[in-house]
Design a protein around this motif. Sequence first.
Motif, PDB file in Angstrom:
ATOM      1  N   TRP A 190      78.247  80.354  74.344  1.00 40.34           N
ATOM      2  CA  TRP A 190      79.158  79.456  73.634  1.00 40.34           C
ATOM      3  C   TRP A 190      79.216  78.062  74.236  1.00 40.34           C
ATOM      4  CZ3 TRP A 190      84.167  82.875  72.795  1.00 40.34           C
ATOM      5  CH2 TRP A 190      83.885  83.849  71.837  1.00 40.34           C
ATOM      6  N   GLY A 191      79.020  77.931  75.542  1.00 40.37           N
ATOM      7  CA  GLY A 191      79.013  76.620  76.168  1.00 40.37           C
ATOM      8  C   GLY A 191      80.350  76.097  76.639  1.00 40.37           C
ATOM      9  N   TYR A 192      81.382  76.955  76.664  1.00 36.67           N
ATOM     10  CA  TYR A 192      82.710  76.480  77.079  1.00 36.67           C
ATOM     11  C   TYR A 192      82.883  76.523  78.598  1.00 36.67           C
ATOM     12  CZ  TYR A 192      84.102  76.595  72.168  1.00 36.67           C
ATOM     13  OH  TYR A 192      84.194  76.356  70.817  1.00 36.67           O
ATOM     14  N   ASN A 193      81.876  76.107  79.334  1.00 41.86           N
ATOM     15  CA  ASN A 193      81.966  76.067  80.801  1.00 41.86           C
ATOM     16  C   ASN A 193      81.174  74.857  81.307  1.00 41.86           C
ATOM     17  OD1 ASN A 193      83.142  77.370  83.072  1.00 41.86           O
ATOM     18  ND2 ASN A 193      81.137  78.163  83.663  1.00 41.86           N
ATOM     19  N   PRO A 194      81.602  73.642  80.916  1.00 43.76           N
ATOM     20  CA  PRO A 194      80.808  72.439  81.178  1.00 43.76           C
ATOM     21  C   PRO A 194      80.936  71.979  82.628  1.00 43.76           C
ATOM     22  CG  PRO A 194      82.880  71.822  80.203  1.00 43.76           C
ATOM     23  CD  PRO A 194      82.878  73.331  80.245  1.00 43.76           C
ATOM     24  N   VAL A 195      80.022  71.113  83.014  1.00 40.66           N
ATOM     25  CA  VAL A 195      80.067  70.535  84.355  1.00 40.66           C
ATOM     26  C   VAL A 195      80.316  69.035  84.282  1.00 40.66           C
ATOM     27  CG1 VAL A 195      78.820  70.213  86.527  1.00 40.66           C
ATOM     28  CG2 VAL A 195      78.543  72.345  85.227  1.00 40.66           C
ATOM     29  N   VAL A 196      79.495  68.323  83.538  1.00 44.40           N
ATOM     30  CA  VAL A 196      79.699  66.876  83.339  1.00 44.40           C
ATOM     31  C   VAL A 196      79.806  66.638  81.838  1.00 44.40           C
ATOM     32  CG1 VAL A 196      78.645  66.133  85.480  1.00 44.40           C
ATOM     33  CG2 VAL A 196      77.180  66.530  83.504  1.00 44.40           C
ATOM     34  N   PRO A 197      80.750  65.813  81.392  1.00 46.34           N
ATOM     35  CA  PRO A 197      81.114  65.814  79.971  1.00 46.34           C
ATOM     36  C   PRO A 197      80.233  65.006  79.036  1.00 46.34           C
ATOM     37  CG  PRO A 197      82.574  64.357  81.184  1.00 46.34           C
ATOM     38  CD  PRO A 197      81.712  65.047  82.201  1.00 46.34           C
ATOM     39  N   MET A 198      79.379  64.110  79.561  1.00 45.68           N
ATOM     40  CA  MET A 198      78.591  63.251  78.672  1.00 45.68           C
ATOM     41  C   MET A 198      77.147  63.692  78.526  1.00 45.68           C
ATOM     42  SD  MET A 198      79.831  59.413  79.704  1.00 45.68           S
ATOM     43  CE  MET A 198      81.437  59.136  80.459  1.00 45.68           C
ATOM     44  N   ALA A 199      76.651  64.529  79.425  1.00 47.70           N
ATOM     45  CA  ALA A 199      75.233  64.887  79.420  1.00 47.70           C
ATOM     46  C   ALA A 199      74.989  66.052  78.462  1.00 47.70           C
ATOM     47  CB  ALA A 199      74.774  65.249  80.828  1.00 47.70           C
ATOM     48  N   LEU A 200      74.135  65.845  77.471  1.00 53.94           N
ATOM     49  CA  LEU A 200      73.803  66.888  76.509  1.00 53.94           C
ATOM     50  C   LEU A 200      72.948  67.957  77.175  1.00 53.94           C
ATOM     51  CD1 LEU A 200      72.977  64.456  73.595  1.00 53.94           C
ATOM     52  CD2 LEU A 200      74.974  65.948  73.743  1.00 53.94           C
ATOM     53  N   ASP A 201      73.177  69.211  76.794  1.00 56.27           N
ATOM     54  CA  ASP A 201      72.418  70.298  77.404  1.00 56.27           C
ATOM     55  C   ASP A 201      70.972  70.245  76.908  1.00 56.27           C
ATOM     56  OD1 ASP A 201      71.363  73.153  77.745  1.00 56.27           O
ATOM     57  OD2 ASP A 201      73.250  73.195  78.849  1.00 56.27           O
ATOM     58  N   PRO A 202      69.997  70.208  77.821  1.00 59.62           N
ATOM     59  CA  PRO A 202      68.591  70.088  77.401  1.00 59.62           C
ATOM     60  C   PRO A 202      68.100  71.246  76.544  1.00 59.62           C
ATOM     61  CG  PRO A 202      68.828  69.582  79.741  1.00 59.62           C
ATOM     62  CD  PRO A 202      70.142  70.166  79.286  1.00 59.62           C
ATOM     63  N   ARG A 203      68.765  72.395  76.615  1.00 56.85           N
ATOM     64  CA  ARG A 203      68.346  73.521  75.782  1.00 56.85           C
ATOM     65  C   ARG A 203      68.714  73.300  74.319  1.00 56.85           C
ATOM     66  NH1 ARG A 203      71.395  77.620  79.801  1.00 56.85           N
ATOM     67  NH2 ARG A 203      72.828  75.860  79.624  1.00 56.85           N
ATOM     68  N   LEU A 204      69.831  72.644  74.078  1.00 56.01           N
ATOM     69  CA  LEU A 204      70.310  72.434  72.719  1.00 56.01           C
ATOM     70  C   LEU A 204      69.885  71.097  72.148  1.00 56.01           C
ATOM     71  CD1 LEU A 204      73.980  73.778  72.921  1.00 56.01           C
ATOM     72  CD2 LEU A 204      71.884  75.013  72.401  1.00 56.01           C
ATOM     73  N   CYS A 205      69.723  70.120  72.997  1.00 54.21           N
ATOM     74  CA  CYS A 205      69.410  68.770  72.538  1.00 54.21           C
ATOM     75  C   CYS A 205      68.311  68.197  73.426  1.00 54.21           C
ATOM     76  CB  CYS A 205      70.669  67.914  72.590  1.00 54.21           C
ATOM     77  SG  CYS A 205      70.694  66.555  71.405  1.00 54.21           S
ATOM     78  N   PRO A 206      67.093  68.744  73.334  1.00 52.56           N
ATOM     79  CA  PRO A 206      66.021  68.297  74.230  1.00 52.56           C
ATOM     80  C   PRO A 206      65.668  66.829  74.063  1.00 52.56           C
ATOM     81  CG  PRO A 206      65.169  69.735  72.499  1.00 52.56           C
ATOM     82  CD  PRO A 206      66.657  69.825  72.442  1.00 52.56           C
ATOM     83  N   GLY A 207      65.979  66.251  72.910  1.00 56.86           N
ATOM     84  CA  GLY A 207      65.725  64.837  72.699  1.00 56.86           C
ATOM     85  C   GLY A 207      66.857  63.935  73.132  1.00 56.86           C
ATOM     86  N   GLY A 208      67.879  64.506  73.791  1.00 52.22           N
ATOM     87  CA  GLY A 208      68.970  63.711  74.325  1.00 52.22           C
ATOM     88  C   GLY A 208      69.783  63.003  73.257  1.00 52.22           C
ATOM     89  N   MET A 209      70.343  61.876  73.646  1.00 51.91           N
ATOM     90  CA  MET A 209      71.231  61.145  72.744  1.00 51.91           C
ATOM     91  C   MET A 209      70.505  60.678  71.493  1.00 51.91           C
ATOM     92  SD  MET A 209      74.262  60.113  72.097  1.00 51.91           S
ATOM     93  CE  MET A 209      75.333  59.931  73.522  1.00 51.91           C
ATOM     94  N   ALA A 210      69.209  60.374  71.598  1.00 54.11           N
ATOM     95  CA  ALA A 210      68.466  59.949  70.409  1.00 54.11           C
ATOM     96  C   ALA A 210      68.421  61.068  69.373  1.00 54.11           C
ATOM     97  CB  ALA A 210      67.052  59.519  70.809  1.00 54.11           C
ATOM     98  N   GLU A 211      68.277  62.318  69.815  1.00 58.65           N
ATOM     99  CA  GLU A 211      68.262  63.448  68.888  1.00 58.65           C
ATOM    100  C   GLU A 211      69.622  63.639  68.232  1.00 58.65           C
ATOM    101  OE1 GLU A 211      67.606  68.322  68.957  1.00 58.65           O
ATOM    102  OE2 GLU A 211      66.732  67.087  70.548  1.00 58.65           O
ATOM    103  N   LEU A 212      70.687  63.534  69.022  1.00 61.90           N
ATOM    104  CA  LEU A 212      72.026  63.673  68.451  1.00 61.90           C
ATOM    105  C   LEU A 212      72.298  62.544  67.468  1.00 61.90           C
ATOM    106  CD1 LEU A 212      74.799  65.016  68.291  1.00 61.90           C
ATOM    107  CD2 LEU A 212      75.490  63.664  70.292  1.00 61.90           C
ATOM    108  N   ARG A 213      71.936  61.326  67.836  1.00 56.80           N
ATOM    109  CA  ARG A 213      72.176  60.183  66.957  1.00 56.80           C
ATOM    110  C   ARG A 213      71.445  60.357  65.624  1.00 56.80           C
ATOM    111  NH1 ARG A 213      71.146  53.752  68.219  1.00 56.80           N
ATOM    112  NH2 ARG A 213      72.823  54.104  69.719  1.00 56.80           N
ATOM    113  N   ARG A 214      70.189  60.770  65.683  1.00 60.99           N
ATOM    114  CA  ARG A 214      69.430  60.954  64.446  1.00 60.99           C
ATOM    115  C   ARG A 214      70.064  62.057  63.591  1.00 60.99           C
ATOM    116  NH1 ARG A 214      65.554  64.441  62.597  1.00 60.99           N
ATOM    117  NH2 ARG A 214      64.246  63.597  60.907  1.00 60.99           N
ATOM    118  N   THR A 215      70.478  63.144  64.214  1.00 59.28           N
ATOM    119  CA  THR A 215      71.080  64.247  63.461  1.00 59.28           C
ATOM    120  C   THR A 215      72.361  63.806  62.782  1.00 59.28           C
ATOM    121  OG1 THR A 215      70.107  65.861  64.980  1.00 59.28           O
ATOM    122  CG2 THR A 215      71.999  66.586  63.672  1.00 59.28           C
TER     123      THR A 215
END
Length: 571
Positions: A190-215
Amino acid sequence: MPEKTPHCFRVRSPAAGAVWLCLFDAAGAETRYPMERDGETWVLDLPVPVGTRYGYRADGAPPFDAAKLLVDPRATELDRPFVHDPRLGERGVDTAALVPKAIIAAVLPPLAPAPPVFRPGQLIYEINVRAFTMRHPDVPAGQRGTVGALTHPAVLAHLRKLRVGAVELMPIVAWIDERHLPPLALSNAWGYNPVVPMALDPRLCPGGMAELRRTVAVLRANGIGTILDLVFNHTGESDVEGATLSLRGLDDRCYARAPDGTLINDAGTGNTLDFGYPPVRDLTLDTLRHFVAGAGVDGFRFDLAPVMARSPGFDPHAPIFAAIADDPLLADHIMIAEPWDVGPGGYQLGQFPERWLEWNDRFRDDVRRFWRGDDGAGALATRLAGSTDIFGHHATRSVNFVAAHDGFTLRDVVSFVERRNHANGEDNQDGHRDEVSWDAGSVEARRRDAKALLATLFAARGTIMLTAGDEFGRTQGGNNNAYAQDNHIVWLDWSARDGELEDYVAQLAEWRAAHPELADPAIRHDLRWQRLDGGAMAPADWHEAAGFVMTLPEGAGIRIDRDARAVRFTG
């Protein structure tokens, strides 16, 4: 060689005696640079290329431990996911080989400010990003389980079919497994155990912020907003026996403590962030701005949101609320509270600011109790009318739902009386013990009852929420706490879709769209109520009746008949 450009490294560690910037080359070799104190912050200007991998080390009196490599709390990109290892919590053990490195990310072009696409009253579609497409036959194998998969034409067509107003993405920032899971060969799904709040998890968003922005942009072009589910109530560093990964090694004051020094555990996870501490609020606000300005998201859902207004007790006028309301970038965006936590006085449904929406578990339970046969029509009518007993008689801020990620799936609500959580490795003791559910019997009876629950949801005033897959009968085999099942228990089985149920939900969405007064949060007391035989509702009917007819202002009606196990729409 990549071009080096000046970069100012800054990290807050007010009580440290020394802090080092640690750079890592492609082979993993580490170079340390001492940083200079600037008040409570440590700084170092250093020319580095985009893509540089780095971390920090801090030293001083305990609990500081220079052996621990620390992830920048404001990191926006990581080179790999977090993986739990017992050595992360062992003092004096070097963890450079165990901890992800932050990456100096390329700066994306600025986005033009835009108001949210989503409007309160529409349908929110809750998505576990990985589980949603891991078994989707049309999504390419390399894209399955990622944020980018949401842009696939087959996925977009499904969202449009349901008239989704916004997708609500369960946590997509980097998280770590709870330490009891690896020995059980389980992992957090589920992912409800984060460490740092701004970094996207590479497993879910391997393209980083550019991938999220495009989506987000593709969804927006299809009339669909994006809401991020964020966790600010705790971090994956857990209790005093947990890992030292970031904040714990830099500024342990971020975690709330009782007068005797013990960690406060309002989140039930070992530690609780202290929102009475201004740096915690600053990090939270900067995270929200980061995702609005950087990706264009519509808003946020906050897990165990009362913690954000605690220090330690809940305050409906907490500083974080005013800060969000006064922020020119955030003020018009969607804010949704999960209005409970496990701390004392933690249930705060109806107590959040007037612009905030709130998950309404009273709607879930009262609707289920009615259809199970526990209660009469009164409680159900109150929920359908916007839960005025909770939110007042002027406007509703209710997010109505009959099932969510936490608990039974919709199909399992009508299929199981008891939870079946044995696969979680806790002897079936975890998860909600007294969830409102029943076994309707045959496949057809279960579909019938699921339709009744769904129809009641789509007939309700206010915002409505559906968890992905419930529209076509997903099941978790009775597991009502499947947070540790990153496998076929939670991965949606698109090949086994109940097409009849899915088409019925699409029809419900069409009907709701034709009656926008249901989505309007304003309470005008314009609903009319009658007995099933057409007579006026008497006081006793609200306690004893097994249904009623609710008529909308323009004449459309909803006939709810528990004995017939059916909801009928007219107009």
